[in-house]
Design a protein around this motif. Structure first.
Motif, PDB file in Angstrom:
ATOM      1  N   PHE A 184      53.685 -17.477 -19.440  1.00  9.32           N
ATOM      2  CA  PHE A 184      53.804 -18.459 -18.323  1.00  9.32           C
ATOM      3  C   PHE A 184      52.756 -18.248 -17.197  1.00  9.32           C
ATOM      4  N   ILE A 185      52.187 -19.193 -16.928  1.00  7.30           N
ATOM      5  CA  ILE A 185      51.015 -19.071 -15.763  1.00  7.30           C
ATOM      6  C   ILE A 185      51.621 -20.030 -14.672  1.00  7.30           C
ATOM      7  N   GLY A 186      51.691 -19.781 -13.579  1.00  7.29           N
ATOM      8  CA  GLY A 186      52.155 -20.670 -12.367  1.00  7.29           C
ATOM      9  C   GLY A 186      52.018 -20.007 -11.085  1.00  7.29           C
ATOM     10  N   ALA A 187      52.626 -20.799 -10.182  1.00 11.87           N
ATOM     11  CA  ALA A 187      52.489 -20.376  -8.621  1.00 11.87           C
ATOM     12  C   ALA A 187      53.756 -21.414  -7.896  1.00 11.87           C
ATOM     13  N   GLU A 188      53.984 -20.819  -6.898  1.00 18.82           N
ATOM     14  CA  GLU A 188      54.956 -21.581  -6.163  1.00 18.82           C
ATOM     15  C   GLU A 188      54.744 -21.459  -4.589  1.00 18.82           C
ATOM     16  N   GLY A 235      44.536 -22.041 -11.075  1.00 17.09           N
ATOM     17  CA  GLY A 235      45.086 -21.807 -12.499  1.00 17.09           C
ATOM     18  C   GLY A 235      44.001 -21.046 -13.418  1.00 17.09           C
ATOM     19  N   GLU A 236      42.863 -21.346 -12.853  1.00 15.56           N
ATOM     20  CA  GLU A 236      41.592 -20.623 -13.459  1.00 15.56           C
ATOM     21  C   GLU A 236      41.630 -19.005 -12.887  1.00 15.56           C
ATOM     22  N   GLU A 237      41.756 -18.738 -11.666  1.00 18.30           N
ATOM     23  CA  GLU A 237      41.974 -17.489 -11.326  1.00 18.30           C
ATOM     24  C   GLU A 237      43.107 -16.468 -11.904  1.00 18.30           C
ATOM     25  N   ALA A 257      52.476 -24.238 -15.259  1.00 16.49           N
ATOM     26  CA  ALA A 257      53.514 -24.590 -14.328  1.00 16.49           C
ATOM     27  C   ALA A 257      53.464 -26.176 -14.067  1.00 16.49           C
ATOM     28  N   ASN A 258      51.987 -26.653 -14.159  1.00 15.42           N
ATOM     29  CA  ASN A 258      51.834 -28.042 -14.327  1.00 15.42           C
ATOM     30  C   ASN A 258      50.572 -28.343 -14.903  1.00 15.42           C
ATOM     31  N   ASP A 259      50.182 -29.513 -15.094  1.00 17.67           N
ATOM     32  CA  ASP A 259      48.991 -30.083 -15.724  1.00 17.67           C
ATOM     33  C   ASP A 259      47.646 -29.730 -14.899  1.00 17.67           C
ATOM     34  N   HIS A 272      35.897 -17.994 -22.183  1.00 18.63           N
ATOM     35  CA  HIS A 272      36.038 -16.626 -22.790  1.00 18.63           C
ATOM     36  C   HIS A 272      36.032 -16.915 -24.419  1.00 18.63           C
ATOM     37  N   GLY A 273      35.518 -17.991 -24.965  1.00 16.89           N
ATOM     38  CA  GLY A 273      35.649 -18.255 -26.497  1.00 16.89           C
ATOM     39  C   GLY A 273      36.805 -18.405 -27.088  1.00 16.89           C
ATOM     40  N   ILE A 274      38.077 -18.590 -26.245  1.00 20.61           N
ATOM     41  CA  ILE A 274      39.207 -18.498 -26.990  1.00 20.61           C
ATOM     42  C   ILE A 274      39.478 -20.035 -27.217  1.00 20.61           C
ATOM     43  N   LYS A 275      39.740 -20.236 -28.447  1.00 16.70           N
ATOM     44  CA  LYS A 275      40.190 -21.726 -29.106  1.00 16.70           C
ATOM     45  C   LYS A 275      41.245 -22.070 -28.717  1.00 16.70           C
ATOM     46  N   ILE A 276      41.486 -23.537 -28.387  1.00 18.43           N
ATOM     47  CA  ILE A 276      42.704 -24.074 -28.043  1.00 18.43           C
ATOM     48  C   ILE A 276      42.800 -25.323 -29.229  1.00 18.43           C
ATOM     49  N   PRO A 277      43.971 -25.456 -29.891  1.00 19.89           N
ATOM     50  CA  PRO A 277      45.052 -24.631 -30.045  1.00 19.89           C
ATOM     51  C   PRO A 277      45.007 -23.391 -31.080  1.00 19.89           C
ATOM     52  N   GLU A 278      43.675 -23.208 -31.631  1.00 21.36           N
ATOM     53  CA  GLU A 278      43.894 -22.238 -32.971  1.00 21.36           C
ATOM     54  C   GLU A 278      44.300 -20.874 -32.598  1.00 21.36           C
ATOM     55  N   ASP A 279      43.560 -20.365 -31.357  1.00 21.65           N
ATOM     56  CA  ASP A 279      44.033 -19.057 -30.821  1.00 21.65           C
ATOM     57  C   ASP A 279      45.158 -18.989 -29.957  1.00 21.65           C
ATOM     58  N   ILE A 280      45.091 -19.976 -29.101  1.00 17.89           N
ATOM     59  CA  ILE A 280      46.178 -20.017 -28.081  1.00 17.89           C
ATOM     60  C   ILE A 280      46.711 -21.601 -28.090  1.00 17.89           C
ATOM     61  N   SER A 281      47.825 -22.001 -27.878  1.00 15.04           N
ATOM     62  CA  SER A 281      48.197 -23.222 -27.700  1.00 15.04           C
ATOM     63  C   SER A 281      48.483 -23.256 -26.086  1.00 15.04           C
ATOM     64  N   VAL A 282      48.161 -24.311 -25.563  1.00 16.23           N
ATOM     65  CA  VAL A 282      48.379 -24.431 -23.926  1.00 16.23           C
ATOM     66  C   VAL A 282      49.295 -25.778 -23.919  1.00 16.23           C
ATOM     67  N   MET A 283      50.385 -25.537 -22.760  1.00 18.29           N
ATOM     68  CA  MET A 283      51.234 -26.807 -22.577  1.00 18.29           C
ATOM     69  C   MET A 283      51.344 -26.828 -21.287  1.00 18.29           C
ATOM     70  N   GLY A 284      51.314 -28.146 -20.623  1.00 17.69           N
ATOM     71  CA  GLY A 284      51.632 -28.251 -19.230  1.00 17.69           C
ATOM     72  C   GLY A 284      52.735 -28.985 -18.965  1.00 17.69           C
ATOM     73  N   ILE A 285      53.121 -29.454 -17.784  1.00 17.26           N
ATOM     74  CA  ILE A 285      54.205 -29.989 -17.097  1.00 17.26           C
ATOM     75  C   ILE A 285      53.898 -31.192 -15.992  1.00 17.26           C
ATOM     76  N   ASN A 286      54.286 -32.404 -16.337  1.00 19.35           N
ATOM     77  CA  ASN A 286      54.078 -33.528 -15.622  1.00 19.35           C
ATOM     78  C   ASN A 286      53.281 -34.641 -16.133  1.00 19.35           C
ATOM     79  N   ASP A 287      52.612 -34.478 -17.138  1.00 23.97           N
ATOM     80  CA  ASP A 287      51.788 -35.378 -17.921  1.00 23.97           C
ATOM     81  C   ASP A 287      51.143 -36.481 -16.820  1.00 23.97           C
TER      82      ASP A 287
END
Length: 347
Positions: A184-188, A235-237, A257-259, A272-287
């Motif tokens: 989980f990557i997010g902020a409040e 989110g990048e940082e 935490a959000n889109d 960083h050369g990490i493929k999405i979703p082959e290496d890591i899936s990424v999911m957001g919230i809010n659409d």
């Protein structure tokens, strides 16, 4: 679904500019006004609720059809701040659409001028205001509806999204694909939120609760910055910090935490050369509307932001005509699956 070409036509800019703006390309140099035109065009084109509507939505049966109500709008995110996360822009557009249907006059209020506030029939506050600000608004006007605040309900109406449900839908989708190493990557923005737990957002607490319930919680995969904005740059940082921490021990999926945060995650993983979703899936919230245009298109959980704006306007209209008990409304959410999530890579 509206295309990038459709957006470019309305915003009167090139297709390339639209694509780069919707992907929050940091190397693009355009004016804030151009960004606003593109984001608003994307929102309005994807406001599908109205595309095939055969007749104007009726008022609730207990609301007399008296028009020309004056509504003051107080925004937490003003002007260019809206562009950092267009969640609140989408709510505002929903308010404006419903106000036009009901014949309401809208007045944007930037300073809490008592004479101006008392000149309108009701106040609509959009965003995560501090408890002190919400109390002040209610002191200045008895007819108040707050959209997007999680402070305890006083004698005013409020509308929000059920983010507990949204987080459950997101995690259930990832677990259903076979993911167990879910970060989980997010902020409040904690000072603008209410609660007795360390973390205040339902999204953060539901992630912890679900992952602990399934014995999948890993402290290294829980990255939350307190008292910080939920924008692309943060989110990048945080993703850079997470990758430095994880090294070769990468998760198979990341819930943002959000889109806007998810877009920042995608930027950094891609760099960083990490493929999405082959290496890591990424999911957001809010659409938010731009989520379908990023690369790859983002899986998310839809918060019905335009409907939040509509509902808030209707609650306030109702209160002006028929004062009564305060109402708190939570809108449900809906899973939206796109190309940023897939089964984890074997091994």
């Amino acid at each position: 679904m509206a295309t990038i070409t459709d957006i470019a036509t309305i915003a009167e800019v090139s297709i390339s500019t639209v694509s780069r703006v919707l992907n929050y390309d940091p190397s693009l140099s355009v004016t804030e006004e151009t960004k606003r035109k593109i984001f608003e065009a994307a929102e309005k084109l994807n406001y599908t609720k109205y595309k095939n509507k055969q007749k104007q939505r009726e008022l609730p049966v207990d609301v007399p059809k008296k028009h020309n109500k004056s509504i003051g709008i107080v925004q937490w995110r003003m002007d260019d701040e809206e562009l950092e996360d267009i969640y609140y822009m989408s709510i505002r557009l929903g308010v404006e659409k419903r106000a036009a249907e009901l014949g309401c006059d809208l007045l944007k209020i930037s300073n809490l001028d008592e004479s101006v506030i008392q000149s309108v029939d009701g106040l609509l506050a959009i965003g995560k205001f501090t408890e002190e600000r919400v109390k002040k608004l209610h002191e200045l006007h008895p007819n108040l509806c707050v959209i997007g605040s999680n402070f305890p309900l006083d004698d005013y109406d409020s509308v929000n999204t059920d983010f507990t449900q949204a987080t459950e839908l997101a995690l259930s989708h990832l677990m259903g694909l076979g993911h167990q190493k879910i970060a989980f990557i997010g902020a409040e923005e904690s000072q603008n939120m209410y609660g007795y737990r360390r973390y205040k957002t339902p999204t953060v607490n539901t992630y912890v609760d679900m992952m602990q319930h399934y014995q999948l919680f890993d402290e290294d995969y829980f990255i939350v910055k307190e008292n910080s904005r939920l924008d692309v740059q943060t989110g990048e940082e945080l993703t850079e910090q997470a990758l430095a921490l994880w090294q070769d021990r990468l998760p198979t999926a990341i819930l943002a935490a959000n889109d806007a945060f998810a877009i920042g995650v995608i930027h950094t993983l891609t760099a960083h050369g990490i493929k999405i979703p082959e290496d890591i899936s990424v999911m957001g919230i809010n659409d938010i509307s731009v989520s379908r245009y990023v690369s790859p298109p983002l899986s998310s959980v839809q918060a019905f932001t335009e409907e939040m704006g509509e509902t808030g306007l209707e609650l306030l209209y109702n209160r002006i005509e028929n004062p009564g008990i305060a109402r708190r409304i939570f809108l449900s959410t809906q899973l939206v699956i796109r190309q940023s999530t897939a089964k984890p890579k074997e091994g």
